[in-house]
Design an enzyme around this catalytic site. Structure first.
Site, mmCIF file in Angstrom:
data_model
loop_
_atom_site.group_PDB
_atom_site.id
_atom_site.type_symbol
_atom_site.label_atom_id
_atom_site.label_comp_id
_atom_site.label_asym_id
_atom_site.label_seq_id
_atom_site.Cartn_x
_atom_site.Cartn_y
_atom_site.Cartn_z
ATOM 1 N N HIS A 121 0.879 -1.178 0.000
ATOM 2 C CA HIS A 121 0.000 0.000 0.000
ATOM 3 C C HIS A 121 0.916 1.228 0.000
ATOM 4 C CE1 HIS A 121 -2.808 2.908 1.883
ATOM 5 N NE2 HIS A 121 -3.781 2.088 1.553
ATOM 6 N N ASP A 198 3.100 -4.812 8.002
ATOM 7 C CA ASP A 198 1.882 -4.013 7.887
ATOM 8 C C ASP A 198 0.694 -4.986 7.978
ATOM 9 O OD1 ASP A 198 -0.401 -2.773 7.003
ATOM 10 O OD2 ASP A 198 0.489 -1.887 5.215
ATOM 11 N N GLN A 201 -4.463 -5.342 6.694
ATOM 12 C CA GLN A 201 -5.440 -6.229 6.061
ATOM 13 C C GLN A 201 -5.489 -7.605 6.707
ATOM 14 O OE1 GLN A 201 -7.755 -5.514 3.888
ATOM 15 N NE2 GLN A 201 -7.061 -3.425 3.642
ATOM 16 N N LYS A 224 -10.399 -1.124 10.738
ATOM 17 C CA LYS A 224 -10.568 -2.324 9.907
ATOM 18 C C LYS A 224 -10.919 -3.554 10.753
ATOM 19 C CE LYS A 224 -7.428 -0.657 6.361
ATOM 20 N NZ LYS A 224 -8.065 -0.267 5.109
ATOM 21 N N CYS A 362 -4.849 2.592 -3.600
ATOM 22 C CA CYS A 362 -3.597 3.084 -2.994
ATOM 23 C C CYS A 362 -2.444 2.121 -3.255
ATOM 24 C CB CYS A 362 -3.731 3.339 -1.496
ATOM 25 S SG CYS A 362 -4.947 4.580 -1.098
HETATM 26 N N1 PMP Z 1 -1.727 -0.825 4.589
HETATM 27 C C1 PMP Z 1 -2.681 -1.582 4.034
HETATM 28 C C2 PMP Z 1 -2.324 -2.946 3.519
HETATM 29 C C3 PMP Z 1 -3.983 -1.094 3.941
HETATM 30 O O1 PMP Z 1 -4.940 -1.834 3.396
HETATM 31 C C4 PMP Z 1 -4.290 0.199 4.455
HETATM 32 C C5 PMP Z 1 -5.680 0.774 4.366
HETATM 33 N N2 PMP Z 1 -6.310 0.590 3.139
HETATM 34 C C6 PMP Z 1 -3.254 0.935 5.023
HETATM 35 C C7 PMP Z 1 -1.995 0.386 5.076
HETATM 36 C C8 PMP Z 1 -3.495 2.288 5.575
HETATM 37 O O2 PMP Z 1 -4.359 2.220 6.665
HETATM 38 P P1 PMP Z 1 -5.009 3.530 7.287
HETATM 39 O O3 PMP Z 1 -5.575 4.299 6.143
HETATM 40 O O4 PMP Z 1 -6.060 3.001 8.214
HETATM 41 O O5 PMP Z 1 -3.930 4.256 7.996
#
Ligand code: PMP
Length: 404
Positions: A121, A198, A201, A224, A362
């Site tokens: 991401h 990270d 997910q 999440k 993203c």
């Molecule tokens: N890493 C991953 C794999 C994600 O899916 C996301 C959220 N889509 C993020 C980081 C960022 O998370 P947040 O927007 O809650 O900070």
């Protein structure tokens, strides 16, 4: 076996109509819906113990502090961290990664290397680019194959004694690939590199055991995992959190302040400057309790059923191609239909009550790899049903008919 009918009653939002149709919520990878216990806990906090924490001697402040620290202990227990001061409350995954990468920005030097993966991401790419720009370190990327799986032989070739950090996602948000993080962590450690996982997910589907994984950092977002937005966790091994410099300066994170010099508070307060999202942190604890009440083994098994059913049903649509066909996958299906822009499909299925995400999620480098502008992404949670997948399939068929 999960009683989905009863579970769905816990989520008031799911009974809604959208555009005159029953809501089918398949954007769970973006954010999860909240059970009533979470909503109630927010109200209860503000109606009974709202006060600033770690400051006042008065009763409400102590009650709020106790509840906040209890939530920290719950999260420590949930991910099996050794110490509760290894749990830092943050605003989310993005904040947690920036905190760690910013710290490494001052620890790294020219010649050092940071390894990320092709499946990241943007929030696990850009902060490391900042850190490399600041320090002169080099960013390296583990490539992937056409299934959306990391090529581990290439990872082996990237590692060397200059590798100082490896930062990879546990599960890809765009494709659902579950990465072999045990192997990634073990190999990085052979070269003494720190590993950040990270878990944004992964945490909605899996209960991570940070001691068993032996990762140095594990980060995730509260929203999440059925918790409030603006909450998140940074787990870090004590020795690494002690090595990293503070991220933000201000109240709570100091031991002593003079105009000449400031000394910092111990963990976890060193990384928790200012008044935090107190209600959010406490309620995140309730959300984790709720998920553990359902049980992560039950969640994973049921969501796998949804993944298999959804994959089979969607592939019945002619011209539909699933992007991301890894062996190890969670309940995310990214797809495209030949000749149709994903955005147009998203708009039409929304009119039919179905919420999916469209776009690059993203993860622009993933889209570039596949040579596509984006995908339609349906991501399933334990409160979804096969009947809802049938509605999605019919909606996509209709969109295809209208757009071809
Ligand atoms: N890493 C991953 C794999 C994600 O899916 C996301 C959220 N889509 C993020 C980081 C960022 O998370 P947040 O927007 O809650 O900070």
């Amino acid at each position: 076996m999960l009683d989905i009918k009863s579970i769905r009653k816990d989520f008031p939002i799911l009974t809604q109509q959208v555009n005159g149709k029953p809501l089918v919520y398949f954007d769970n990878a973006a954010t999860a819906q909240k059970p009533k216990v979470v909503e109630d806990a927010i109200i209860k906090y503000y109606e009974t113990i709202n006060a600033n924490i770690h400051r006042g001697v008065h009763t409400l402040s102590q009650l709020a502090t106790d509840a906040y620290e209890e939530a920290r202990a719950k999260i420590q227990n949930h991910i099996n961290a050794k110490h509760n001061h290894e749990i830092i409350f943050t605003a989310g995954t993005t904040f947690s990664i920036n905190l760690v990468a910013n710290g490494f920005g001052s620890l790294l030097k020219a010649g050092d290397e940071v390894v990320i993966s092709a499946l990241e991401h943007h929030s696990n790419i850009v902060p490391w680019q900042f850190a490399c720009e600041r320090s002169g370190a080099t960013l390296k990327v583990i490539p992937m194959n056409e299934h959306g799986e990391l090529i581990m032989e290439e990872y082996d070739k990237l590692l060397n004694e200059n590798t100082k950090v490896v930062a990879v996602s546990h599960i890809s948000n765009a494709l659902g690939t579950i990465n072999p993080i045990r192997e990634i962590i073990k190999k990085a450690h052979q070269f003494g590199a720190a590993v950040l996982i990270d878990g944004a997910q992964a945490t909605p589907h899996i209960r991570p055991d940070v001691v068993e994984l032996d990762c140095d950092f594990y980060v995730f977002s509260g929203h999440k995992v059925c918790g409030p937005t603006g909450t998140g966790i940074l787990y870090g091994k004590e020795e690494w959190l002690n090595k990293l410099p503070p991220y933000q300066g201000g109240g709570e994170m100091i031991k002593t302040v003079t105009f000449e010099k400031t000394t910092y508070a111990c963990l976890p307060h060193k990384f928790e400057a200012g008044t935090p999202n107190i209600a959010g942190g406490i309620v995140l604890g309730h959300a984790i309790d709720y998920l553990n009440g359902i049980g992560f083994d039950n969640i994973a098994a049921y969501e796998h059923e949804l993944l298999e059913y959804g994959t089979k049903r969607l592939l019945e649509i002619e011209g539909l191609k699933i992007i991301g066909t890894a062996q190890e996958k969670t309940s995310v299906i990214s797809f495209n239909i030949e000749g149709i822009h994903p955005y147009d499909i998203g708009v039409i299925v929304d009119k039919l009550g179905v919420a999916v995400r469209t776009g690059h999620h993203c993860t622009q480098p993933i889209m570039d790899f596949f040579g596509i502008p984006g995908t339609v992404r349906a991501s399933f949670s334990f409160y979804n049903t096969k009947e809802e997948i049938d509605i999605l399939v019919e909606a996509v068929k209709k969109a295809k008919m209208m757009l071809s």
